[in-house]
Design an enzyme around this catalytic site. Structure first.
Site, PDB file in Angstrom:
ATOM      1  N   ARG A  47       1.126  -1.091   0.340  1.00  0.00           N
ATOM      2  CA  ARG A  47       0.088  -0.038   0.133  1.00  0.00           C
ATOM      3  C   ARG A  47       1.237   1.240   0.482  1.00  0.00           C
ATOM      4  O   ARG A  47       0.659   2.290  -0.437  1.00  0.00           O
ATOM      5  CB  ARG A  47      -1.334  -0.429   0.839  1.00  0.00           C
ATOM      6  CG  ARG A  47      -1.371   1.073   1.554  1.00  0.00           C
ATOM      7  CD  ARG A  47      -2.740   1.652   2.497  1.00  0.00           C
ATOM      8  NE  ARG A  47      -2.291  -0.057   3.009  1.00  0.00           N
ATOM      9  CZ  ARG A  47      -1.358   0.815   4.228  1.00  0.00           C
ATOM     10  NH1 ARG A  47      -1.080   2.162   4.283  1.00  0.00           N
ATOM     11  NH2 ARG A  47      -1.677   0.552   5.567  1.00  0.00           N
ATOM     12  N   TYR A  99     -16.699  16.503 -15.782  1.00  0.00           N
ATOM     13  CA  TYR A  99     -17.198  14.861 -15.637  1.00  0.00           C
ATOM     14  C   TYR A  99     -18.074  14.528 -14.988  1.00  0.00           C
ATOM     15  O   TYR A  99     -17.915  15.312 -13.895  1.00  0.00           O
ATOM     16  CB  TYR A  99     -15.747  14.012 -15.853  1.00  0.00           C
ATOM     17  CG  TYR A  99     -16.483  12.597 -15.519  1.00  0.00           C
ATOM     18  CD1 TYR A  99     -16.888  11.827 -16.451  1.00  0.00           C
ATOM     19  CD2 TYR A  99     -15.416  11.562 -14.746  1.00  0.00           C
ATOM     20  CE1 TYR A  99     -17.620  10.516 -15.974  1.00  0.00           C
ATOM     21  CE2 TYR A  99     -16.092  10.444 -13.917  1.00  0.00           C
ATOM     22  CZ  TYR A  99     -16.512   9.964 -14.518  1.00  0.00           C
ATOM     23  OH  TYR A  99     -16.852   8.309 -14.754  1.00  0.00           O
ATOM     24  N   ASP A 171      -7.820  18.092 -14.550  1.00  0.00           N
ATOM     25  CA  ASP A 171      -8.052  17.175 -15.121  1.00  0.00           C
ATOM     26  C   ASP A 171      -7.451  16.925 -16.689  1.00  0.00           C
ATOM     27  O   ASP A 171      -8.345  17.532 -17.367  1.00  0.00           O
ATOM     28  CB  ASP A 171      -8.592  17.148 -14.911  1.00  0.00           C
ATOM     29  CG  ASP A 171      -8.992  15.860 -15.611  1.00  0.00           C
ATOM     30  OD1 ASP A 171      -8.777  15.245 -16.116  1.00  0.00           O
ATOM     31  OD2 ASP A 171     -11.064  14.901 -15.163  1.00  0.00           O
ATOM     32  N   LYS A 196      -7.876   6.132 -19.455  1.00  0.00           N
ATOM     33  CA  LYS A 196      -8.040   6.449 -20.736  1.00  0.00           C
ATOM     34  C   LYS A 196      -6.957   6.248 -21.964  1.00  0.00           C
ATOM     35  O   LYS A 196      -5.991   5.788 -21.718  1.00  0.00           O
ATOM     36  CB  LYS A 196      -8.444   7.929 -21.091  1.00  0.00           C
ATOM     37  CG  LYS A 196     -10.504   7.734 -20.369  1.00  0.00           C
ATOM     38  CD  LYS A 196     -10.797   7.198 -19.217  1.00  0.00           C
ATOM     39  CE  LYS A 196     -11.926   7.481 -19.087  1.00  0.00           C
ATOM     40  NZ  LYS A 196     -12.283   6.985 -17.700  1.00  0.00           N
TER      41      LYS A 196
END
Length: 380
Positions: A47, A99, A171, A196
């Site tokens: 982690r 978005y 973004d 993406k």
């Protein structure tokens, strides 16, 4: 290094020290042996850090011209980490055309923790300053925006942010680092849904951040470790592999995007086309200034603005696949009002142009003629 070289070598060791593998191995392990308490080789628990994820994070930092990278379980997990830098009473100025998942995270999660969000049109960057108060701590920008392809002047937004000592987050998912590098334009942090274009093959879900400032990076690393929404080693490997062909793929996305946008712009059944490369696109000149090319995302509306026409169109497509997401090698079509932006109330989404007939295309890297022929038969 120039950009094309960075996608392959940026931030990477030449070979793996264990066996000399050219690609970083997938370290599919949760923990690491220690010689003595605290005596490890840089990793103790996955982690907190994993060699495969670190290789990806170094690559992300390199291609965004940053110094520090972080990989998360999704793009929204990356945005979530940024918002956890804030506290109750803080305010965020965000573009109103963003978005739907980001909007939902802002309004349905963090709003309840006492963070105020102001959603505004940012096509004129000067309007941002009117909404900054003494409590504003973050300006959140998408450019090009999803799905209206609005262009926001990053450099102008950065000057406003610095004047008021506010963080600027961008973004950069639609543009990718191949076309646009917000940190060089003055942004404090850049975010991608690596699902993406960075991954590029529709086979992974991930989010990444890149920053230059060490203090900001340390705060984000703390949130990443403390909250635990980290990317796994297999997914890190897939995105790292995708980045190595980013420059090749995005160039073809741009070429095909141009062909599709120009075809639609001249079609008698099409009303409006949204693609930053069109000379009549709002802020086209800013896009030319801050982007290398104009990308493979194209949105359009049909004449009459009828929901049934949009549904009929996407159902008839054969090469384009009706699916959410974007940025893969295959061409996708989506209906934002009922898919990606369904979480935004109809009244709010229509204010930004997300009407019932709006269709968003993620133009892939297939043969240009096949894509045009598919659009032709679907439009009828």
């Amino acid at each position: 290094m120039k950009f094309n070289t960075k996608t392959i070598h940026g931030g990477q060791e030449n070979t793996d020290p264990a066996y000399g593998s050219v690609m970083p191995p997938i370290y599919q392990t949760s923990t690491y042996s220690q010689d003595t308490p605290g005596g490890h080789k840089g990793f103790e628990y996955s982690r907190s850090g994993n060699p495969t994820r670190t290789a990806l994070e170094n690559s992300i930092a390199s291609i965004e011209n940053g110094k520090y990278g972080m990989a998360f379980g999704s793009g929204l997990a990356a945005i979530d980490a940024v918002l956890k830098l804030l506290k109750p009473g803080d305010e965020v100025v965000s573009t109103n055309d963003l978005y739907g998942g980001s909007y939902r995270l802002f309004t349905s999660i963090f709003k309840d923790f006492g963070i105020k969000f102001n959603f505004i049109g940012m096509q004129n960057a000067e309007d941002i300053e009117k909404h900054i108060t003494e409590n504003t701590k973050l300006i959140w920008v998408e450019t090009p925006t999803n799905p209206m392809m609005n262009i926001i002047d990053i450099e102008a937004a950065a000057k406003i942010a610095k004047k008021h000592h506010v963080l600027l987050g961008v973004d950069n998912t639609f543009a990718t680092p191949y076309l646009q590098q917000p940190l060089d334009l003055g942004a404090d942090l850049v975010m991608h849904s690596a699902t993406k274009y960075l991954g590029g093959h529709s086979d992974v879900v991930m989010g990444v951040l890149a920053v230059k400032d060490k203090e900001l990076a340390d705060r984000l690393y703390f949130v990443q470790n403390a909250s635990g929404a980290v990317a796994g080693p297999q997914d890190s490997f897939l995105v790292l592999r995708g980045i190595k062909t980013l420059h090749l793929r995005v160039q073809r996305h741009c070429e095909n995007g141009k062909a599709v946008a120009e075809y639609l712009n001249n079609h008698p059944k099409v009303d409006k086309v949204y693609w930053p490369g069109l000379e009549n696109h709002p802020n086209h000149e800013i896009a030319k200034k801050q982007m290398k090319d104009f990308g493979g995302m194209v949105s359009f509306t049909t004449k009459g603005n009828l929901l049934e026409d949009a549904v009929s169109f996407v159902e008839k497509l054969k090469v384009f696949t009706l699916a959410e997401s974007l940025g893969g090698v295959e061409s996708l079509a989506g209906h934002p009002a009922s898919m990606t932006h369904a979480s935004i109330p109809k009244e709010e989404r229509e204010k930004t142009g997300v009407v019932d007939s709006l269709i968003r295309l993620s133009v892939g890297v297939e043969d240009e003629e096949d894509l045009i022929e598919d659009l032709k038969q679907a439009l009828g």
